[in-house]
Enzyme design. Structure first.
Site, PDB file in Angstrom:
ATOM      1  N   LYS A  63       0.814  -1.191   0.000  1.00  0.00           N
ATOM      2  CA  LYS A  63       0.000   0.000   0.000  1.00  0.00           C
ATOM      3  C   LYS A  63       0.858   1.255   0.000  1.00  0.00           C
ATOM      4  O   LYS A  63       0.490   2.296  -0.518  1.00  0.00           O
ATOM      5  CB  LYS A  63      -0.894   0.036   1.241  1.00  0.00           C
ATOM      6  N   GLU A 129       8.143   1.415  -5.583  1.00  0.00           N
ATOM      7  CA  GLU A 129       8.101   1.019  -4.173  1.00  0.00           C
ATOM      8  C   GLU A 129       8.365   2.234  -3.282  1.00  0.00           C
ATOM      9  O   GLU A 129       9.076   3.163  -3.679  1.00  0.00           O
ATOM     10  CB  GLU A 129       9.170  -0.069  -3.943  1.00  0.00           C
ATOM     11  N   ASP A 130       7.789   2.225  -2.087  1.00  0.00           N
ATOM     12  CA  ASP A 130       8.012   3.362  -1.193  1.00  0.00           C
ATOM     13  C   ASP A 130       9.390   3.320  -0.555  1.00  0.00           C
ATOM     14  O   ASP A 130      10.134   4.304  -0.579  1.00  0.00           O
ATOM     15  CB  ASP A 130       6.907   3.462  -0.125  1.00  0.00           C
ATOM     16  N   ASP A 133      14.092  -1.550   2.617  1.00  0.00           N
ATOM     17  CA  ASP A 133      14.638  -1.668   3.973  1.00  0.00           C
ATOM     18  C   ASP A 133      15.809  -2.649   3.933  1.00  0.00           C
ATOM     19  O   ASP A 133      16.911  -2.298   3.552  1.00  0.00           O
ATOM     20  CB  ASP A 133      13.525  -2.109   4.923  1.00  0.00           C
ATOM     21  N   THR A 134      15.589  -3.885   4.265  1.00  0.00           N
ATOM     22  CA  THR A 134      16.659  -4.880   4.151  1.00  0.00           C
ATOM     23  C   THR A 134      16.926  -5.248   2.694  1.00  0.00           C
ATOM     24  O   THR A 134      18.010  -5.711   2.349  1.00  0.00           O
ATOM     25  CB  THR A 134      16.301  -6.166   4.915  1.00  0.00           C
ATOM     26  N   PHE A 182      12.767   3.994  11.791  1.00  0.00           N
ATOM     27  CA  PHE A 182      11.491   3.624  11.189  1.00  0.00           C
ATOM     28  C   PHE A 182      10.783   4.909  10.805  1.00  0.00           C
ATOM     29  O   PHE A 182      10.430   5.712  11.652  1.00  0.00           O
ATOM     30  CB  PHE A 182      10.627   2.794  12.134  1.00  0.00           C
ATOM     31  N   ARG A 195      -0.561   7.296   7.148  1.00  0.00           N
ATOM     32  CA  ARG A 195      -0.650   7.509   5.709  1.00  0.00           C
ATOM     33  C   ARG A 195      -1.204   8.898   5.377  1.00  0.00           C
ATOM     34  O   ARG A 195      -1.091   9.368   4.236  1.00  0.00           O
ATOM     35  CB  ARG A 195      -1.524   6.434   5.066  1.00  0.00           C
TER      36      ARG A 195
END
Length: 213
Positions: A63, A129-130, A133-134, A182, A195
């Site tokens: 999302k 993609e937003d 991360d890994t 984060f 959001r």
């Protein structure tokens, strides 16, 4: 990409407009909304200029990616390809889930059906993609797509997290490299919260506890 260093990109909350219900839930603003939009406009120019006149499929990873996807596509519509022309595009969506609370679970669930995946054969795909991360989620998604004979697959990510847990994957196009925090806002969520926050912010411990699953 633009390297976001926490000490230099740490704006006070009272310098910008944020929803009052998040006052205690974020520590600082890392990337203001205006800077996000300017960077996306530049990414759109770079991406579009590397394609010819062949139609591409721009696929939003839901999302979190939907706001970046929407703004990126709008800028790409006005940009010119390597032939000096506008770029033909079709739009698609895929849901990939790997997070619970603020941790990546390592398991990837993809929403596309087998038939939908097979229909990508021979096409040029741009995944939007937003955040990376890994990198494990995107690597697994790309591994899955590699079975379907696409002509090309590229990835545009708004954010690339500078984390020691990274598998080393780096997307083709990156807006910002961000600290190992984060981050939320601009449709990046924490258990579907934040959001509705325009800026990209560092979540506070209060916010983590309040909205934990």
């Amino acid at each position: 990409w633009i390297d976001v260093v926490e000490d230099k990109f740490k704006y006070k909350l009272d310098h910008f407009v944020i929803p009052g219900h998040y006052t205690d839930d974020v520590e600082s603003i890392l990337i203001p909304h205006g800077l996000i939009m300017d960077r996306i406009a530049k990414l759109a120019q770079i991406i579009t200029s590397e394609y010819d006149n062949e139609r591409i499929v721009v696929c939003c990873v839901l999302k979190g990616g939907h706001q970046f996807f929407s703004d990126l596509v709008n800028y790409m519509k006005k940009a010119l390809n390597k032939e000096g022309k506008t770029l033909p595009m079709t739009l698609d969506f895929i849901r990939v889930k790997s997070y619970e609370n603020d941790k990546s679970t390592g398991n990837v669930q993809v929403s596309m059906t087998e038939k939908e995946l097979q229909e990508l054969k021979g096409k040029n795909l741009l995944l939007v993609e937003d955040i990376i991360d890994t990198g494990n989620t995107m690597k697994k998604l790309l591994d899955t797509l590699s079975n379907y004979e696409l002509k090309s697959v590229k990835v545009a990510a708004l954010l690339l997290k500078k984390t020691p847990l990274s598998c080393g994957y780096v997307p083709d196009y990156v807006g910002f490299a961000v600290p190992d925090l984060f981050v939320v806002g601009y449709c990046l969520d924490y258990n579907d919260i934040f959001r509705d926050l325009d800026h990209i912010c560092a979540i506070s411990e209060t916010g983590k506890k309040k909205y934990a699953a």
